[in-house]
Write an enzyme that holds these catalytic residues in place. Structure first.
Site, mmCIF file in Angstrom:
data_model
loop_
_atom_site.group_PDB
_atom_site.id
_atom_site.type_symbol
_atom_site.label_atom_id
_atom_site.label_comp_id
_atom_site.label_asym_id
_atom_site.label_seq_id
_atom_site.Cartn_x
_atom_site.Cartn_y
_atom_site.Cartn_z
ATOM 1 N N ASP A 41 0.867 -1.180 0.000
ATOM 2 C CA ASP A 41 0.000 0.000 0.000
ATOM 3 C C ASP A 41 0.897 1.221 0.000
ATOM 4 O O ASP A 41 2.096 1.114 0.282
ATOM 5 C CB ASP A 41 -0.909 0.000 1.258
ATOM 6 N N ILE A 42 0.304 2.374 -0.279
ATOM 7 C CA ILE A 42 1.044 3.639 -0.148
ATOM 8 C C ILE A 42 0.909 4.155 1.285
ATOM 9 O O ILE A 42 1.723 4.945 1.750
ATOM 10 C CB ILE A 42 0.533 4.654 -1.196
ATOM 11 N N GLY A 80 -5.811 1.552 -4.798
ATOM 12 C CA GLY A 80 -6.234 2.661 -5.649
ATOM 13 C C GLY A 80 -7.218 3.563 -4.932
ATOM 14 O O GLY A 80 -7.574 3.323 -3.779
ATOM 15 N N ASN A 119 -19.283 -1.758 -8.754
ATOM 16 C CA ASN A 119 -20.616 -1.560 -9.347
ATOM 17 C C ASN A 119 -20.705 -0.220 -10.082
ATOM 18 O O ASN A 119 -21.626 -0.023 -10.878
ATOM 19 C CB ASN A 119 -21.685 -1.664 -8.256
ATOM 20 N N HIS A 120 -19.740 0.679 -9.856
ATOM 21 C CA HIS A 120 -19.823 1.979 -10.525
ATOM 22 C C HIS A 120 -19.438 1.898 -12.005
ATOM 23 O O HIS A 120 -19.581 2.883 -12.728
ATOM 24 C CB HIS A 120 -19.033 3.017 -9.729
ATOM 25 N N TYR A 143 -14.210 7.558 -11.373
ATOM 26 C CA TYR A 143 -13.870 6.336 -10.632
ATOM 27 C C TYR A 143 -14.405 5.104 -11.362
ATOM 28 O O TYR A 143 -13.667 4.145 -11.634
ATOM 29 C CB TYR A 143 -14.441 6.445 -9.209
ATOM 30 N N ARG A 181 -30.354 1.461 -0.339
ATOM 31 C CA ARG A 181 -29.680 0.929 -1.540
ATOM 32 C C ARG A 181 -28.767 -0.243 -1.184
ATOM 33 O O ARG A 181 -28.717 -1.258 -1.877
ATOM 34 C CB ARG A 181 -28.885 2.059 -2.203
HETATM 35 P P1 NAI Z 1 -9.867 1.768 0.688
HETATM 36 O O1 NAI Z 1 -9.857 3.171 0.181
HETATM 37 O O2 NAI Z 1 -10.086 1.561 2.151
HETATM 38 O O3 NAI Z 1 -8.502 1.042 0.273
HETATM 39 C C1 NAI Z 1 -7.803 1.340 -0.902
HETATM 40 C C2 NAI Z 1 -6.327 1.368 -0.558
HETATM 41 O O4 NAI Z 1 -5.595 1.699 -1.742
HETATM 42 C C3 NAI Z 1 -5.963 2.397 0.517
HETATM 43 O O5 NAI Z 1 -5.345 1.777 1.616
HETATM 44 C C4 NAI Z 1 -5.041 3.348 -0.197
HETATM 45 O O6 NAI Z 1 -3.991 3.859 0.618
HETATM 46 C C5 NAI Z 1 -4.504 2.508 -1.347
HETATM 47 N N1 NAI Z 1 -4.014 3.347 -2.430
HETATM 48 C C6 NAI Z 1 -4.596 4.464 -2.945
HETATM 49 N N2 NAI Z 1 -3.793 5.018 -3.863
HETATM 50 C C7 NAI Z 1 -2.690 4.240 -3.936
HETATM 51 C C8 NAI Z 1 -1.502 4.316 -4.694
HETATM 52 N N3 NAI Z 1 -1.276 5.309 -5.573
HETATM 53 N N4 NAI Z 1 -0.577 3.366 -4.507
HETATM 54 C C9 NAI Z 1 -0.776 2.365 -3.611
HETATM 55 N N5 NAI Z 1 -1.887 2.237 -2.860
HETATM 56 C C10 NAI Z 1 -2.832 3.182 -3.018
HETATM 57 O O7 NAI Z 1 -10.947 0.999 -0.161
HETATM 58 P P2 NAI Z 1 -11.643 -0.406 0.131
HETATM 59 O O8 NAI Z 1 -13.023 -0.148 0.557
HETATM 60 O O9 NAI Z 1 -10.763 -1.242 0.949
HETATM 61 O O10 NAI Z 1 -11.733 -1.012 -1.355
HETATM 62 C C11 NAI Z 1 -10.730 -1.864 -1.862
HETATM 63 C C12 NAI Z 1 -10.912 -1.966 -3.364
HETATM 64 O O11 NAI Z 1 -12.206 -2.464 -3.650
HETATM 65 C C13 NAI Z 1 -10.791 -0.629 -4.089
HETATM 66 O O12 NAI Z 1 -10.141 -0.844 -5.328
HETATM 67 C C14 NAI Z 1 -12.221 -0.220 -4.320
HETATM 68 O O13 NAI Z 1 -12.337 0.598 -5.469
HETATM 69 C C15 NAI Z 1 -12.901 -1.568 -4.501
HETATM 70 N N6 NAI Z 1 -14.309 -1.536 -4.139
HETATM 71 C C16 NAI Z 1 -14.686 -1.435 -2.817
HETATM 72 C C17 NAI Z 1 -16.025 -1.427 -2.481
HETATM 73 C C18 NAI Z 1 -16.479 -1.386 -1.056
HETATM 74 O O14 NAI Z 1 -17.688 -1.420 -0.844
HETATM 75 N N7 NAI Z 1 -15.608 -1.323 -0.061
HETATM 76 C C19 NAI Z 1 -17.072 -1.473 -3.515
HETATM 77 C C20 NAI Z 1 -16.558 -1.559 -4.870
HETATM 78 C C21 NAI Z 1 -15.221 -1.610 -5.145
HETATM 79 C C1 15L Z 2 -17.504 1.590 -4.276
HETATM 80 O O1 15L Z 2 -16.980 1.314 -5.338
HETATM 81 C C2 15L Z 2 -16.733 2.251 -3.181
HETATM 82 O O2 15L Z 2 -15.398 1.829 -3.151
HETATM 83 C C3 15L Z 2 -17.344 2.053 -1.817
HETATM 84 O O3 15L Z 2 -16.763 3.003 -0.927
HETATM 85 C C4 15L Z 2 -18.870 2.179 -1.834
HETATM 86 O O4 15L Z 2 -19.218 3.490 -1.983
HETATM 87 C C5 15L Z 2 -19.477 1.283 -2.900
HETATM 88 O O5 15L Z 2 -18.851 1.416 -4.157
HETATM 89 C C6 15L Z 2 -20.975 1.491 -3.118
HETATM 90 O O6 15L Z 2 -21.380 1.689 -4.250
HETATM 91 O O7 15L Z 2 -21.719 1.418 -2.144
#
Ligand code: NAI
Ligand code: 15L
Length: 273
Positions: A41-42, A80, A119-120, A143, A181
């Site tokens: 991670d970053i 990301g 889902n986006h 996104y 939702r």
């Molecule tokens: P989060 O935001 O908590 O985790 C994403 C991580 O990516 C963070 O720890 C961040 O520091 C890291 N990151 C961001 N930019 C970076 C970079 N340039 N280099 C290295 N690391 C970087 O998000 P979450 O909820 O854990 O989601 C994980 C993945 O699942 C994401 O890709 C998100 O788009 C996807 N996702 C999550 C959903 C959810 O409901 N939590 C729904 C749909 C998709």
């Molecule tokens: C996503 O893609 C996001 O990462 C998460 O934070 C939520 O917002 C989720 O979709 C959602 O649609 O509920």
């Protein structure tokens, strides 16, 4: 590199986004399935324990990602920007980031990736409409566009180089659904971990798009095209219904009520000049 399909425990699994909400869940949930987990991670991550390597890396840095991927037999790519943000931020972390991950996979012979899409990618389909993996993409912002790019990029790397990918169109993965939702879009942490496990070990993954949702009562997504994964969700949003429905409903004219992407469909524009 070893053929991951024939194994039930990987030698070295790379998990990007390991400091994030889902990264922390999968750091625990995938531990039994990898002799070594390389966590990246970053942002700051908890110290490495036995069977873990902690490797900080910016996904926008191609050389650093190349070194990160080397020696791994599969990748779970969560890293990301995970919400709607100005394009310039999304470009670095998500669009360049996913390209760097696949270039690393190609160069170092990694044959299986689980990509956290969203889902986006389909957020501008109407709520209540049932869609499957073959539906038209209708991204609801920068996104969603970046995840759509990741899905297309992974298809290209499968067709051209045979790198197998599961694109998880995750709904809403949180400890519990936060609103009406999410009663439809919710994916429990337990079901998330099981979905990723199924994708890592399915005998034939090919290029699969699968919706990440629990066994919720109402459905907008049909996963029949991903049946070969053998994913059977165990949880349902039903126990949280009363709490979610106690919140005031959105106005009928609100786009967040009309479209599957919810509030994401009305975020921005961002003035970055
Ligand atoms: P989060 O935001 O908590 O985790 C994403 C991580 O990516 C963070 O720890 C961040 O520091 C890291 N990151 C961001 N930019 C970076 C970079 N340039 N280099 C290295 N690391 C970087 O998000 P979450 O909820 O854990 O989601 C994980 C993945 O699942 C994401 O890709 C998100 O788009 C996807 N996702 C999550 C959903 C959810 O409901 N939590 C729904 C749909 C998709
Ligand atoms: C996503 O893609 C996001 O990462 C998460 O934070 C939520 O917002 C989720 O979709 C959602 O649609 O509920």
């Amino acid at each position: 590199m070893t053929d991951v399909m024939t194994k039930q425990v990987l030698d070295r699994l790379l998990l990007t986004g390991a400091a994030g909400a889902l990264g922390r869940v999968l750091r625990e949930g995938l531990k039994p399935y990898a002799k070594t987990m390389r966590l990246s991670d970053i942002a700051a991550m908890a110290e490495a324990r036995e069977g873990e390597e902690v490797v900080p890396c910016d996904l926008a840095d191609k050389a650093a990602v190349d070194a990160l991927v080397r020696g791994c037999d599969a990748i779970v790519h969560l890293g990301g920007v995970s919400v709607e943000r100005p394009f310039e931020e999304i470009l670095e972390a998500n669009i360049k980031g996913v390209f760097h991950v696949y270039e690393g996979a190609r160069r170092h012979g990694v044959k299986r990736v689980v990509f956290a899409s969203s889902n986006h990618v389909i957020g501008f389909h109407e709520q209540g409409q049932l869609i499957d993996a073959d539906c038209a993409k209708r991204p609801d912002g920068y996104y969603g566009l970046s995840k759509s790019y990741g899905e297309d990029l992974s298809r290209f790397y499968f067709d051209r180089y045979g790198i197998q990918t599961a694109c998880l169109r995750i709904g809403s993965s949180f400890p519990e659904p936060k609103d009406r939702r999410m009663l439809v879009t919710w994916l429990s942490y337990r079901d998330l971990a099981e979905l990723v496990r199924c994708c890592l070990f399915a005998p034939e993954l090919g290029h699969t798009i699968v919706y990440g949702m629990s066994a919720n009562r109402d459905k907008w997504w049909d996963n029949s095209r991903a049946a070969h994964l053998g994913f059977r969700p165990q949880d349902s949003s039903e126990p949280f219904r009363a709490k979610a429905e106690a919140q005031p409903p959105l106005d009928d004219a609100d786009p967040a009520k009309r479209f599957q992407g919810g509030a994401f469909v009305k975020m921005g524009p961002y003035e970055t000049l």
